[in-house]
Structures are given as structure tokens and as C-alpha cells.
Motif scaffolding. Structure first.
Motif, PDB file in Angstrom:
ATOM      1  N   ALA A  17     -26.114   3.105 -36.499  1.00 33.14           N
ATOM      2  CA  ALA A  17     -25.686   2.160 -35.375  1.00 33.14           C
ATOM      3  C   ALA A  17     -24.138   1.903 -36.012  1.00 33.14           C
ATOM      4  O   ALA A  17     -23.364   1.217 -35.440  1.00 33.14           O
ATOM      5  CB  ALA A  17     -26.367   0.762 -35.900  1.00 33.14           C
ATOM      6  N   LEU A  18     -24.013   2.165 -37.383  1.00 30.71           N
ATOM      7  CA  LEU A  18     -22.568   1.881 -37.961  1.00 30.71           C
ATOM      8  C   LEU A  18     -21.584   3.367 -37.788  1.00 30.71           C
ATOM      9  O   LEU A  18     -20.487   3.319 -37.431  1.00 30.71           O
ATOM     10  CB  LEU A  18     -22.601   1.452 -39.285  1.00 30.71           C
ATOM     11  N   SER A  19     -22.132   4.430 -38.040  1.00 28.65           N
ATOM     12  CA  SER A  19     -21.316   5.758 -37.975  1.00 28.65           C
ATOM     13  C   SER A  19     -21.054   6.027 -36.776  1.00 28.65           C
ATOM     14  O   SER A  19     -19.937   6.600 -36.436  1.00 28.65           O
ATOM     15  CB  SER A  19     -22.337   6.826 -38.619  1.00 28.65           C
ATOM     16  N   THR A  20     -21.720   5.636 -35.618  1.00 30.19           N
ATOM     17  CA  THR A  20     -21.619   5.851 -34.043  1.00 30.19           C
ATOM     18  C   THR A  20     -20.056   5.383 -33.799  1.00 30.19           C
ATOM     19  O   THR A  20     -19.269   5.938 -33.171  1.00 30.19           O
ATOM     20  CB  THR A  20     -22.727   5.722 -33.267  1.00 30.19           C
ATOM     21  N   PRO A  21     -20.170   4.127 -33.962  1.00 26.80           N
ATOM     22  CA  PRO A  21     -18.858   3.357 -33.702  1.00 26.80           C
ATOM     23  C   PRO A  21     -17.682   3.946 -34.579  1.00 26.80           C
ATOM     24  O   PRO A  21     -16.436   3.833 -34.120  1.00 26.80           O
ATOM     25  CB  PRO A  21     -19.059   1.968 -33.691  1.00 26.80           C
ATOM     26  N   PHE A  22     -18.127   4.369 -35.901  1.00 25.72           N
ATOM     27  CA  PHE A  22     -16.982   4.869 -36.848  1.00 25.72           C
ATOM     28  C   PHE A  22     -16.432   6.105 -36.197  1.00 25.72           C
ATOM     29  O   PHE A  22     -15.229   6.161 -36.085  1.00 25.72           O
ATOM     30  CB  PHE A  22     -17.588   4.923 -38.061  1.00 25.72           C
ATOM     31  N   PHE A  23     -17.520   6.987 -35.717  1.00 31.77           N
ATOM     32  CA  PHE A  23     -16.771   8.181 -35.324  1.00 31.77           C
ATOM     33  C   PHE A  23     -16.177   8.181 -33.946  1.00 31.77           C
ATOM     34  O   PHE A  23     -15.098   8.915 -33.502  1.00 31.77           O
ATOM     35  CB  PHE A  23     -17.807   9.321 -35.210  1.00 31.77           C
ATOM     36  N   MET A  24     -16.358   7.036 -33.211  1.00 31.54           N
ATOM     37  CA  MET A  24     -15.966   6.713 -31.577  1.00 31.54           C
ATOM     38  C   MET A  24     -14.504   6.181 -32.077  1.00 31.54           C
ATOM     39  O   MET A  24     -13.487   6.510 -31.578  1.00 31.54           O
ATOM     40  CB  MET A  24     -16.709   5.652 -31.171  1.00 31.54           C
ATOM     41  N   ALA A  25     -14.265   5.246 -33.107  1.00 33.57           N
ATOM     42  CA  ALA A  25     -13.070   4.964 -33.586  1.00 33.57           C
ATOM     43  C   ALA A  25     -11.831   6.122 -33.979  1.00 33.57           C
ATOM     44  O   ALA A  25     -11.007   6.074 -33.653  1.00 33.57           O
ATOM     45  CB  ALA A  25     -13.053   3.859 -34.499  1.00 33.57           C
ATOM     46  N   ALA A  26     -12.659   7.024 -34.748  1.00 32.18           N
ATOM     47  CA  ALA A  26     -11.787   8.021 -35.344  1.00 32.18           C
ATOM     48  C   ALA A  26     -11.453   8.844 -34.014  1.00 32.18           C
ATOM     49  O   ALA A  26     -10.207   9.522 -34.170  1.00 32.18           O
ATOM     50  CB  ALA A  26     -12.908   9.068 -36.212  1.00 32.18           C
ATOM     51  N   LEU A  27     -12.245   9.212 -33.284  1.00 39.27           N
ATOM     52  CA  LEU A  27     -11.906  10.197 -32.109  1.00 39.27           C
ATOM     53  C   LEU A  27     -10.684   9.365 -31.051  1.00 39.27           C
ATOM     54  O   LEU A  27      -9.820   9.818 -30.737  1.00 39.27           O
ATOM     55  CB  LEU A  27     -13.095  10.364 -31.210  1.00 39.27           C
ATOM     56  N   ALA A  28     -10.782   8.002 -31.030  1.00 42.97           N
ATOM     57  CA  ALA A  28      -9.945   7.192 -30.296  1.00 42.97           C
ATOM     58  C   ALA A  28      -8.431   7.277 -31.030  1.00 42.97           C
ATOM     59  O   ALA A  28      -7.385   7.411 -30.385  1.00 42.97           O
ATOM     60  CB  ALA A  28     -10.508   5.812 -30.214  1.00 42.97           C
TER      61      ALA A  28
END
Length: 263
Positions: free
Chosen positions: A109-120
Motif C-alpha cells: 500500500a506504500l510501495s505502490t504510490p511510491f513507484f507511481m510517484a517515481a514514474l510520474a
């Protein structure tokens, strides 16, 4: 989405050269992309069980560097070179997401938004520097660097997202159904809505990761976990053979080599 659709989003006056470093976006592209995501998922888990997490990550990292070095060295798209790099990104991207969860205890639940922010962040920097995110602009070393950074981020994000949905009640089969439906959304929004081709492409590209990984996991895991129980090794082998077959066909037919088009 085909390459012809994506050309509509090229900057005015842009010429797409035959020496592009990426393949034509055809049905073969999407089939192989999904196959590489599933193969990367099970291969990563298989290597981690066989060698241990740390040696597996080290081996995967070295193989990724070697594959990308060859990809950057060639002057144009070469099917075997490109798809080998994609496979290694898939394997290592899976390891990166798993290290955060298993090794460091970071919940999905934390790593998913983290990688989403990295991609963004990759997309934002890429667009700020190059003024386009079109895959047809990947003809220079700098643009190719942005492209592969984005690809790596999509694999890590997709891995975390797929594992997140699988562990919150959907299971692997339920996740596969969810992402199979989700991947149709950008295609429909582009064809019959107002979503531009570049955005639709990258949205679908991200979703292929959890889709392929969920199907492969469902095939590999034991019956007690809701799977078919085929095993990590056999599933990795089956999907690898399928990848080799499709890539071999494209290498001979050249159906995915971009044509030189002038707007």
C-alpha cells in the motif's frame, strides 16, 4: 493502439526515422509485453528461491546492466536485443518491488504510490527536457535513457500494484480479471474518447505488468493459494518459449520495424 495512432501526437515537423530504438506498436508488441511481465515475475521468484534473495538481486542487476549496455550500443531497433532488455527489466523490476516488501518490510500500500510517484517524476523530467513522451522520439541517447527509466519504473509499479490487489482479497485470478478489464479503458478512451495516443499508450503499458504477472502467478502458485500449482520453474520455461517464438517470428518477418514516415 497502433503506431499509426501514436504518430498523431508527434510534434509538428517531426520526422520519424527508420533508426528508431523501439519497435512498431502492433498486436505482437502487446502480446510479447504481457508475456515478458509474467515471465519476469516467475523468473524473479524462482531465482530468489533457488539462489537466495541477495545473490538473485545481484545476478539480476548485472544481467540488466549487460542487456541495457547492448541495447544502447546498437544503432537501431533489433528484436532480440530490445526484448532481452525488456525481459531483464521485468526480472529486476520485480526484484526491486519485492526487496522493498520482503527485505525492508514496506507494505504494498506504500510501495505502490511510491513507484507511481517515481514514474510520474520520470515522465515530468522527460517531458520538461524533451517536450514529448512519444516513443517515436526515441532516437537519441538522452531520450533512450528517459525511455528505459520509465520502463523500469512501470515494471516496479506494476509489480507492487499486482501484489497489492492479490493480497487484499482479489487473489491472483481476480487480479488478472481486474487488470484485463482495466487495460481496455485507455484503448476505449483513446478510440472513442479524447484521450491522446501517448497517454493511452503509457497507461496500457503500465497495466500490462500487473496483468501478465497476475496470470503467471495464478498459473504457478499452489492450489491452496488459489493457483493452478504448475510451479515457478515450469511457468517461467513455458512463457520463455512463447517469448522466443514471437520474437523469432518478428526478427524474420520484420513486422515491427518502424517505417520512415514524413508528416
Amino acid at each position: 493502439m497502433s503506431t499509426d495512432h501514436l504518430t498523431h501526437d508527434r510534434p509538428a515537423g517531426h520526422i520519424r526515422h527508420a533508426a528508431s530504438k523501439v519497435p512498431e506498436v502492433t498486436v505482437y508488441f502487446w502480446i510479447i509485453k504481457v508475456l515478458t511481465t509474467g515471465m519476469g515475475e516467475t523468473a524473479s521468484d524462482f531465482l530468489a528461491h533457488l539462489l537466495g534473495p541477495i545473490p538473485a538481486v545481484g545476478l539480476g542487476g548485472m544481467a540488466l546492466v549487460a542487456a541495457l549496455a547492448v541495447q544502447f550500443a546498437v544503432r537501431r531497433y533489433v528484436p532480440w536485443v530490445y526484448w532481452t532488455a525488456i525481459v531483464m527489466v521485468s526480472v529486476f523490476g520485480t526484484m526491486a518491488a519485492d526487496v522493498l516488501h520482503v527485505g525492508l518490510g514496506v507494505p504494498y500500500a506504500l510501495s505502490t504510490p511510491f513507484f507511481m510517484a517515481a514514474l510520474a517524476a520520470v515522465f515530468a523530467l522527460w517531458h520538461r527536457v524533451e517536450r514529448t513522451l512519444s516513443i517515436h522520439s526515441v532516437r537519441t541517447r538522452r531520450r533512450e535513457t528517459f525511455y528505459w527509466a520509465a520502463v523500469l519504473a512501470t515494471f516496479a509499479l506494476g509489480t507492487a500494484a499486482g501484489d497489492l490487489t492479490a493480497t487484499i482479497g482479489l487473489g491472483y485470478l481476480g487480479s488478472a480479471v481486474l487488470y484485463a478489464a482495466a487495460i481496455a479503458v485507455p484503448a476505449v478512451a483513446h478510440r472513442w474518447g479524447s484521450l491522446n495516443a501517448v497517454t493511452a499508450f503509457w497507461a496500457a503499458y503500465v497495466i500490462t505488468r500487473p496483468l501478465g504477472a497476475s496470470v503467471a502467478d495464478w498459473m504457478a502458485v499452489r492450489h491452496g493459494r488459489g493457483g493452478l500449482g504448475l510451479g515457478l520453474g515450469p511457468v517461467t520455461l513455458y512463457w520463455t518459449v512463447a517469448i522466443l517464438g514471437f520474437v523469432g517470428y518478428l526478427a524474420v518477418s520484420r513486422k515491427d520495424v518502424q517505417r520512415d514516415v514524413t508528416p
